[in-house]
Design an enzyme around this catalytic site. Structure first.
Site, short mmCIF file in Angstrom:
data_model
loop_
_atom_site.label_atom_id
_atom_site.label_comp_id
_atom_site.label_asym_id
_atom_site.label_seq_id
_atom_site.Cartn_x
_atom_site.Cartn_y
_atom_site.Cartn_z
N HIS A 102 0.83 -1.19 0.00
CA HIS A 102 0.00 0.00 0.00
C HIS A 102 0.88 1.25 0.00
O HIS A 102 2.11 1.15 -0.02
CB HIS A 102 -0.97 0.01 1.19
CG HIS A 102 -0.32 -0.04 2.52
ND1 HIS A 102 0.35 -1.13 3.00
CD2 HIS A 102 -0.24 0.91 3.51
CE1 HIS A 102 0.81 -0.89 4.22
NE2 HIS A 102 0.47 0.34 4.53
N HIS B 299 1.41 3.84 2.13
CA HIS B 299 2.00 4.50 3.29
C HIS B 299 3.52 4.53 3.18
O HIS B 299 4.14 3.55 2.75
CB HIS B 299 1.56 3.81 4.58
CG HIS B 299 0.10 3.99 4.88
ND1 HIS B 299 -0.57 3.21 5.79
CD2 HIS B 299 -0.81 4.87 4.39
CE1 HIS B 299 -1.84 3.61 5.86
NE2 HIS B 299 -2.00 4.62 5.01
N ASP C 182 5.91 4.27 5.26
CA ASP C 182 6.72 3.26 5.95
C ASP C 182 6.72 1.92 5.20
O ASP C 182 7.37 0.96 5.65
CB ASP C 182 6.25 3.07 7.39
CG ASP C 182 4.82 2.60 7.49
OD1 ASP C 182 4.02 2.95 6.60
OD2 ASP C 182 4.50 1.88 8.46
N HIS C 183 6.01 1.86 4.06
CA HIS C 183 6.04 0.66 3.22
C HIS C 183 6.51 0.97 1.79
O HIS C 183 6.85 0.04 1.06
CB HIS C 183 4.64 0.03 3.15
CG HIS C 183 4.19 -0.54 4.45
ND1 HIS C 183 4.25 -1.89 4.75
CD2 HIS C 183 3.68 0.05 5.56
CE1 HIS C 183 3.79 -2.11 5.97
NE2 HIS C 183 3.44 -0.93 6.48
N HIS D 286 -7.45 -1.33 5.22
CA HIS D 286 -6.40 -0.46 5.77
C HIS D 286 -6.23 0.76 4.88
O HIS D 286 -6.18 1.90 5.36
CB HIS D 286 -5.10 -1.25 5.90
CG HIS D 286 -4.00 -0.48 6.57
ND1 HIS D 286 -4.04 -0.12 7.89
CD2 HIS D 286 -2.82 0.00 6.09
CE1 HIS D 286 -2.94 0.54 8.21
NE2 HIS D 286 -2.19 0.63 7.12
N ASP E 106 -0.05 -4.57 5.95
CA ASP E 106 -0.77 -4.14 7.17
C ASP E 106 -2.18 -4.73 7.23
O ASP E 106 -3.02 -4.22 7.98
CB ASP E 106 -0.86 -2.62 7.22
CG ASP E 106 0.44 -1.99 7.72
OD1 ASP E 106 1.37 -2.75 8.04
OD2 ASP E 106 0.52 -0.74 7.76
N HIS F 193 4.86 -5.79 10.20
CA HIS F 193 5.34 -5.18 11.44
C HIS F 193 5.62 -6.25 12.48
O HIS F 193 5.02 -7.33 12.48
CB HIS F 193 4.29 -4.20 12.01
CG HIS F 193 4.12 -2.96 11.20
ND1 HIS F 193 4.85 -1.81 11.42
CD2 HIS F 193 3.27 -2.68 10.17
CE1 HIS F 193 4.47 -0.88 10.57
NE2 HIS F 193 3.51 -1.37 9.80
#
Length: 510
Positions: free
Chosen positions: A297, A299, A301-302, A354, A378, A416
């Site tokens: 996705h 975001h 942090d990905h 998400h 996520d 995570h």
């Protein structure tokens, strides 16, 4: 018959000299030290004014009329002539109680107490309880500076005392009113926060996901994580099967990127490259060529490492959903579409919730004799799942069902390291779940040694992950939820999922 002086507690003769006579009077003048005419004894049975605050004493009684603050002279020091000689015919009583006498008590002021008329002075007897005096050597209520009568407890008698009592009552009432207003304000603030918190969260999420502020925040996360975890937050544990190698790469404070290598051709794909430096270091260490980036996705942090890795590897392609604004997306994917990298085959599955374009990737393990591998981003964690930022509980439930349908032997590689937190929360919901207890003990041991807790299997997850157990009666009972008559089973499961999610969010907040 000697009469008691209520000012000092001593006895008086029936003779005219009163307790108010000073020793400084001039001899033969018949006057006191202040030039006053000699006092006369009151008629038998009448009331005699006392210099102590204008009090009146009748035979057998003591009355305390109201006295204005500051009225009357201060109590003088008693004279030796005021006391009866030894052996006189005096009936004595307890020093703390007033005694009755036929004699009167002269006043030191001409005309007696100016606050009372003759009718008041000759009125019937009134009884007042004796009180300790603040005058030296005296009993009863005392007069402080300025002539104010001060009974026990410090509250002034008369109009001044009533005003003080009224002021104290008003202060207490004002304090109670302020307390009520404060409580109402707190309730209003709590209600406002309950209403405004989701709006503020949505605003913050929009800034993170759709503006450059999110990228700046991501860069700050990367910098802090590199300083805190120079070698990663966990010890990487590669998994090898014949022809394929899966290397977890710990990045940021709790993220995982995955380098999947076709050992036969040395071609590789990376899933969710958060930190390009950490991913590039793993690529160089393994000596492979990066051919594909799979983003679950949008975001940061990905997907934050897409740009740097594409600049480093010109032949690399970026795959993901067209519904998400994935950086440097070159090859949009649709649900169930497959991508081949060397001998590796990945299938993309649309799992919104998400984010609206969230996707998971399943590596086909058949050619290598290994179980399928789910890179869930996520969507799903060990004993947990992601927040439905851009979807409803019904949407999230459908996406979780897609993951569960892959089979119990499917290996779960989450985005995570949340195992310890999620397992601890799950243990609060199901206290008698033995599988959950054993997994929690194992996770505690792993994290104490800084070891990764992935992978798990989807079969294991269904025994302790509350987000995958919405159909279980024991979880429903623990949440206090029951299916209503005629309610659709999936709608009820979505309601259970929503409650679990709500409790998990509250658990994280505390």
């Amino acid at each position: 018959m000697p009469a008691p002086c209520t000012s000092h507690g001593h006895l008086l003769r029936a003779a005219p000299p009163g307790c108010g006579r000073r020793r400084t009077g001039r001899a033969g003048t018949g006057r006191t030290g202040r030039g006053q005419p000699p006092p006369t004894a009151p008629p038998r049975g009448g009331s005699a004014p006392c210099t102590r605050g204008g009090r009146y004493r009748r035979r057998g009684a003591l009355s305390l009329p109201p006295v204005a603050p500051g009225a009357g002279p201060r109590c003088p020091r008693p004279s030796p002539r005021d006391f009866p000689p030894a052996g006189s015919d005096v009936t004595q009583g307890p020093p703390s109680s007033p005694m009755t006498s036929a004699g009167g008590h002269p006043s030191r002021r001409r005309g007696g107490n100016p606050l009372l008329s003759e009718g008041d002075a000759s009125a019937g007897p009134s009884v007042a309880p004796p009180a300790p005096s603040r005058c030296r050597g005296g009993g009863g209520a005392g007069r402080g500076r300025g002539g104010r009568v001060t009974p026990v407890g410090g509250m002034a008698a008369g109009p001044g005392g009533a005003a003080a009592a009224a002021a104290a009552a008003g202060a207490r009432g004002l304090g109670a009113a302020c307390l009520r207003l404060l409580r109402r304000a707190r309730r209003a603030a709590a209600a406002l926060m309950a209403f405004a918190a989701p709006l503020l969260f949505r605003l913050g999420y929009s800034l993170y996901a759709r503006t450059r502020l999110g990228y700046l925040f991501y860069q700050r996360q990367v910098k802090k994580a590199r300083e805190r975890y120079p070698h990663g937050h966990s010890v990487p544990q590669p998994y090898c099967f014949p022809g394929v190698k899966i290397l977890p790469i710990p990045v940021l404070s709790n993220n995982y990127s995955y380098l999947v290598i076709d050992t036969g051709s040395s071609q590789a794909a990376v899933i969710d490259p958060s930190d390009p430096l950490a991913v590039q270091a793993a690529i160089e260490e393994e000596g492979v060529m990066l051919e594909a980036i799979f983003c679950t996705h949008k975001h940061w942090d990905h997907s934050g490492g897409n740009e740097a890795l594409c600049q480093k590897h010109s032949s690399c392609r970026v795959y993901g959903s067209a519904l998400d604004a994935i950086p440097r997306l070159t090859n949009p994917l649709t649900d169930r579409e497959k991508v081949t990298v060397g001998c590796l085959t990945f299938e993309a599955l649309a799992t919104p919730g998400h984010t609206v374009g969230h996707m998971v990737y399943v590596l086909d393990g058949g050619p290598f004799g290994s179980p399928p591998c789910l890179f869930s981003g996520d969507l799903l964690f060990l004993a947990g799942c992601g927040r439905p930022f851009e979807g409803s509980p019904e949407t999230m439930l459908a996406s979780l069902d897609v993951a569960v349908s892959l089979g119990e032997d499917t290996l779960l590689w989450p985005g995570h390291e949340y195992a310890l937190e999620c397992l601890t929360f799950a243990s609060l919901l199901e206290l008698d779940n033995s599988a959950l207890e054993q997994k929690l003990q194992w996770a505690v041991q792993q994290r104490q040694e800084k070891r990764s807790t992935c992978p798990s299997t989807l079969g294991e997850e269904q025994t302790y992950n509350p987000f995958l157990r919405t159909h279980r009666p024991e979880l429903q009972e623990a949440l206090g939820l029951w299916q209503a008559g005629g309610e659709d089973p999936d709608a009820f499961r979505a309601r259970v999922l929503k409650e679990v999610r709500r409790r998990k969010d509250l658990y994280q907040a505390t």
